[in-house]
Design a protein around this motif. Structure first.
Motif, PDB file in Angstrom:
ATOM      1  N   SER A  90      83.851  45.251  22.815  1.00 15.51           N
ATOM      2  CA  SER A  90      82.934  45.469  21.677  1.00 15.51           C
ATOM      3  C   SER A  90      82.686  44.176  20.917  1.00 15.51           C
ATOM      4  CB  SER A  90      83.523  46.473  20.691  1.00 15.51           C
ATOM      5  OG  SER A  90      84.001  47.586  21.356  1.00 15.51           O
ATOM      6  N   ILE A  91      83.780  43.410  20.723  1.00 18.72           N
ATOM      7  CA  ILE A  91      83.680  42.206  19.889  1.00 18.72           C
ATOM      8  C   ILE A  91      84.327  41.033  20.609  1.00 18.72           C
ATOM      9  CG2 ILE A  91      84.370  41.141  17.691  1.00 18.72           C
ATOM     10  CD1 ILE A  91      84.615  43.925  16.487  1.00 18.72           C
ATOM     11  N   SER A  92      83.684  39.875  20.540  1.00 14.18           N
ATOM     12  CA  SER A  92      84.293  38.650  21.049  1.00 14.18           C
ATOM     13  C   SER A  92      84.408  37.623  19.927  1.00 14.18           C
ATOM     14  CB  SER A  92      83.437  38.045  22.175  1.00 14.18           C
ATOM     15  OG  SER A  92      83.595  38.798  23.355  1.00 14.18           O
ATOM     16  N   VAL A  93      85.541  36.943  19.893  1.00 10.56           N
ATOM     17  CA  VAL A  93      85.703  35.820  18.968  1.00 10.56           C
ATOM     18  C   VAL A  93      85.589  34.558  19.826  1.00 10.56           C
ATOM     19  CG1 VAL A  93      87.126  34.762  17.179  1.00 10.56           C
ATOM     20  CG2 VAL A  93      87.256  37.245  17.576  1.00 10.56           C
ATOM     21  N   LEU A  94      84.396  33.963  19.789  1.00  9.65           N
ATOM     22  CA  LEU A  94      84.077  32.844  20.680  1.00  9.65           C
ATOM     23  C   LEU A  94      84.782  31.565  20.235  1.00  9.65           C
ATOM     24  CD1 LEU A  94      80.174  33.329  20.663  1.00  9.65           C
ATOM     25  CD2 LEU A  94      81.780  34.218  22.381  1.00  9.65           C
ATOM     26  N   SER A  95      85.050  30.718  21.207  1.00 12.27           N
ATOM     27  CA  SER A  95      85.534  29.371  20.851  1.00 12.27           C
ATOM     28  C   SER A  95      85.001  28.362  21.860  1.00 12.27           C
ATOM     29  CB  SER A  95      87.068  29.325  20.835  1.00 12.27           C
ATOM     30  OG  SER A  95      87.611  29.845  22.029  1.00 12.27           O
ATOM     31  N   LEU A  96      84.805  27.142  21.359  1.00 15.86           N
ATOM     32  CA  LEU A  96      84.479  26.038  22.252  1.00 15.86           C
ATOM     33  C   LEU A  96      85.659  25.861  23.206  1.00 15.86           C
ATOM     34  CD1 LEU A  96      82.501  23.662  22.842  1.00 15.86           C
ATOM     35  CD2 LEU A  96      83.903  22.258  21.313  1.00 15.86           C
ATOM     36  N   PHE A 138      85.837  30.906  16.440  1.00 15.75           N
ATOM     37  CA  PHE A 138      86.777  29.911  15.942  1.00 15.75           C
ATOM     38  C   PHE A 138      86.033  28.581  15.958  1.00 15.75           C
ATOM     39  CE2 PHE A 138      89.990  32.838  18.015  1.00 15.75           C
ATOM     40  CZ  PHE A 138      90.586  33.265  16.837  1.00 15.75           C
ATOM     41  N   GLY A 139      85.987  27.929  14.819  1.00 16.98           N
ATOM     42  CA  GLY A 139      85.229  26.680  14.719  1.00 16.98           C
ATOM     43  C   GLY A 139      85.971  25.508  15.329  1.00 16.98           C
ATOM     44  N   VAL A 140      85.254  24.397  15.415  1.00 15.05           N
ATOM     45  CA  VAL A 140      85.856  23.183  15.951  1.00 15.05           C
ATOM     46  C   VAL A 140      85.984  22.169  14.814  1.00 15.05           C
ATOM     47  CG1 VAL A 140      83.632  22.234  16.728  1.00 15.05           C
ATOM     48  CG2 VAL A 140      85.739  21.537  17.874  1.00 15.05           C
ATOM     49  N   LEU A 141      87.051  21.369  14.823  1.00 14.81           N
ATOM     50  CA  LEU A 141      87.294  20.391  13.758  1.00 14.81           C
ATOM     51  C   LEU A 141      87.052  18.968  14.267  1.00 14.81           C
ATOM     52  CD1 LEU A 141      90.648  21.553  12.098  1.00 14.81           C
ATOM     53  CD2 LEU A 141      88.324  21.821  11.212  1.00 14.81           C
ATOM     54  N   PRO A 142      86.565  18.093  13.392  1.00 15.45           N
ATOM     55  CA  PRO A 142      86.370  16.697  13.785  1.00 15.45           C
ATOM     56  C   PRO A 142      87.663  15.901  13.571  1.00 15.45           C
ATOM     57  CG  PRO A 142      85.472  17.071  11.603  1.00 15.45           C
ATOM     58  CD  PRO A 142      86.105  18.355  12.033  1.00 15.45           C
ATOM     59  N   LEU A 143      88.619  16.065  14.482  1.00 11.93           N
ATOM     60  CA  LEU A 143      89.920  15.411  14.303  1.00 11.93           C
ATOM     61  C   LEU A 143      89.894  14.002  14.874  1.00 11.93           C
ATOM     62  CD1 LEU A 143      92.284  18.391  15.237  1.00 11.93           C
ATOM     63  CD2 LEU A 143      91.595  17.622  12.951  1.00 11.93           C
ATOM     64  N   HIS A 144      90.145  13.028  13.987  1.00  9.44           N
ATOM     65  CA  HIS A 144      90.115  11.627  14.404  1.00  9.44           C
ATOM     66  C   HIS A 144      91.367  10.943  13.861  1.00  9.44           C
ATOM     67  CE1 HIS A 144      88.991   7.394  14.527  1.00  9.44           C
ATOM     68  NE2 HIS A 144      88.056   7.715  15.408  1.00  9.44           N
ATOM     69  N   VAL A 168      90.072  28.183  13.438  1.00 14.33           N
ATOM     70  CA  VAL A 168      89.658  26.994  14.197  1.00 14.33           C
ATOM     71  C   VAL A 168      90.442  26.929  15.496  1.00 14.33           C
ATOM     72  CG1 VAL A 168      89.047  25.646  12.149  1.00 14.33           C
ATOM     73  CG2 VAL A 168      91.372  25.512  13.039  1.00 14.33           C
ATOM     74  N   ILE A 169      89.792  26.406  16.534  1.00 19.81           N
ATOM     75  CA  ILE A 169      90.509  26.162  17.786  1.00 19.81           C
ATOM     76  C   ILE A 169      90.898  24.685  17.804  1.00 19.81           C
ATOM     77  CG2 ILE A 169      88.342  25.789  19.121  1.00 19.81           C
ATOM     78  CD1 ILE A 169      89.929  27.022  21.548  1.00 19.81           C
ATOM     79  N   ILE A 170      92.165  24.413  18.079  1.00 17.10           N
ATOM     80  CA  ILE A 170      92.563  23.013  18.241  1.00 17.10           C
ATOM     81  C   ILE A 170      93.421  22.867  19.493  1.00 17.10           C
ATOM     82  CG2 ILE A 170      92.495  22.559  15.747  1.00 17.10           C
ATOM     83  CD1 ILE A 170      95.518  22.336  15.773  1.00 17.10           C
ATOM     84  N   GLY A 171      93.488  21.631  19.992  1.00 18.73           N
ATOM     85  CA  GLY A 171      94.342  21.326  21.127  1.00 18.73           C
ATOM     86  C   GLY A 171      95.726  20.908  20.649  1.00 18.73           C
ATOM     87  N   THR A 172      96.567  20.532  21.586  1.00 12.10           N
ATOM     88  CA  THR A 172      97.954  20.204  21.264  1.00 12.10           C
ATOM     89  C   THR A 172      98.103  18.770  20.765  1.00 12.10           C
ATOM     90  OG1 THR A 172      98.350  19.488  23.539  1.00 12.10           O
ATOM     91  CG2 THR A 172      98.793  21.794  23.019  1.00 12.10           C
ATOM     92  N   ASN A 173      97.034  18.009  20.873  1.00  9.61           N
ATOM     93  CA  ASN A 173      97.052  16.592  20.574  1.00  9.61           C
ATOM     94  C   ASN A 173      96.917  16.278  19.080  1.00  9.61           C
ATOM     95  OD1 ASN A 173      97.361  14.238  21.909  1.00  9.61           O
ATOM     96  ND2 ASN A 173      95.174  13.905  22.301  1.00  9.61           N
ATOM     97  N   GLY A 174      96.345  17.211  18.345  1.00  8.73           N
ATOM     98  CA  GLY A 174      96.127  16.998  16.908  1.00  8.73           C
ATOM     99  C   GLY A 174      95.241  15.793  16.669  1.00  8.73           C
ATOM    100  N   LEU A 175      95.761  14.839  15.900  1.00 11.68           N
ATOM    101  CA  LEU A 175      94.993  13.624  15.611  1.00 11.68           C
ATOM    102  C   LEU A 175      95.315  12.529  16.617  1.00 11.68           C
ATOM    103  CD1 LEU A 175      95.743  13.882  11.849  1.00 11.68           C
ATOM    104  CD2 LEU A 175      93.428  13.940  12.790  1.00 11.68           C
TER     105      LEU A 175
END
Ligand code: URA
Ligand code: ZN
Length: 388
Positions: A90-96, A138-144, A168-175
């Motif tokens: 019924s519902i999807s929570v999309l992520s990049l 889930f949004g994406v963050l500009p992690l630098h 938000v979706i994030i990877g394991t790398n963080g910054l």
């Protein structure tokens, strides 16, 4: 929540990816991973993402080029909706999907991530608006690495700008230095304050060397990196976060772990034992130089949520048990669409999805209260979604 017409539970898929148009354009312009490239003799362009695919990229086999076919399942919203309908979702929570914008973090200018991140979040919000009640993201963050605060304006505006953003979706790398990096504290603080859960997802797997020469030549396809590398990566990332005391510092931060927490449910007790029997940590605690306040179990049943992308009953039950007495309230169904598609033409039902639904139905009892919770009700509560 049950569909009155079919009497089937309403399914919510919290682990489902897309690459929106601006991201595809980015990948088409690149010549190191992640990239999109056509290979002679193969009609569909291919999506090459993983570090394990790099050796094959420099020396592609004509019959088995690297990557995966870039089908419309990765890019088309109509395809996503058709997939949802086919599988009673019924519902999807999309992520990049991975690797998000991490490849831009090597740019010297931190603000170069802002525009693409903002654009992608806008693209997701627009998609959600096209199918009211059925899509969130889930949004994406500009992690630098140079500037954690460059994420600030985006996070602060997320809830205001993006009505359908649920974390938000994030990877394991963080910054760039993992999630135990003190610089991540700014990011965690913002997310905690805004009550935006983190969906923590792997990308790097383990170094190719771990899997040996035959894997490097492609003999085992993606199996070792996806089945083992990905879950270990998540396990290491969340363990580092725990050991660094991040959960104690941000006790309201919510973290949803991909793939049932990787191997965390199985290894949590071993982690706990290693902590209790570690001479260095013991001494540090005695000298009053820092103590982890709560056991890993307490963190698992208060701040961590797990998806149910584990493909079998044994793992599903371990994930529930590891999440505490009320662990069944902390698991949320997912598909990992568009990865793991059927491989034969004409197969419409996705076997990978069936494995995950059957694990829930067999493990918790088809039609049971618990099965309905994991399949959809938990996500509706935890992520504050509108009931179908
Ligand atoms: N492979 C990926 O690269 N990402 C996923 O999410 C699943 C499989
Ligand atoms: Zn995924």
């Amino acid at each position: 929540t049950t569909d009155p017409q079919t009497n089937k539970p309403n399914i919510v898929d919290i682990h489902t990816h897309m690459y929106p148009p601006s991201y595809i354009k980015l990948l088409e312009s690149r010549n190191t991973i992640p990239l999109i490239r056509s290979f002679p003799g193969h009609p569909e362009p291919r999506l090459v993402l993983l570090p394990s695919e790099v050796p094959l990229l420099s020396n592609p086999s004509p019959s088995h080029p690297p990557g995966r076919p870039l089908t419309e399942a990765y890019t088309s919203l109509d395809a996503k909706i058709a997939f949802m309908d086919k599988h009673n979702i019924s519902i999807s929570v999309l992520s990049l999907a991975n690797p998000w914008l991490e490849f831009l973090s090597t740019s010297p200018d931190p603000s170069s991530l802002l525009e693409p991140a903002l654009r992608i979040n806008v693209e997701f919000e627009v998609m959600c608006n096209q199918h009211p009640g059925r899509l969130y993201f889930f949004g994406v963050l500009p992690l630098h690495p140079e500037n954690t605060l460059c994420a600030l304006p985006l996070v602060l505006s997320m809830k205001m700008k993006f009505k359908h953003c649920r974390g938000v979706i994030i990877g394991t790398n963080g910054l760039g230095k993992g999630l135990d990096d003190p610089d991540m504290e700014d990011v965690f603080e913002m997310l905690e304050e805004d009550d935006l859960p983190i969906f923590l997802h792997p990308h790097y797997g383990l170094p190719n060397q771990v899997f040996g020469e035959r894997a490097e030549k492609g003999e085992y396809g993606h199996v070792l990196s996806l089945a083992l590398g990905f879950p270990m990566e998540t396990t290491v990332a969340v363990s580092r976060m725990y050991l660094s005391g991040m959960f104690d510092k941000f006790p309201k931060l919510k973290v949803i772990l991909a793939h049932g927490g990787g191997t965390l449910p199985f290894l949590a007790a071993r982690i706990e034992s290693c902590i209790r029997h570690d001479g260095y940590l013991h001494k540090k605690e005695k000298e009053g130089r820092g103590k982890i306040k709560r056991s890993i179990w307490e963190v698992l049943n208060s701040q961590v949520y797990l998806d149910a992308v584990v493909y079998g009953e044994v793992g599903l039950k371990a994930a529930i048990q590891a999440s505490g007495e009320r662990g069944v309230e902390r698991l949320m169904f997912g598909t990992d669409h568009p990865f793991f598609p059927p491989l034969e033409e004409g197969e419409e039902e996705w076997g990978s999805v069936v494995m995950n639904t059957e694990a829930v139905n067999k493990g918790l009892g088809e039609g049971s209260k618990e099965a309905r919770m994991v399949l959809g009700e938990n996500a509706i509560k935890i992520l504050n979604l509108e009931k179908p």
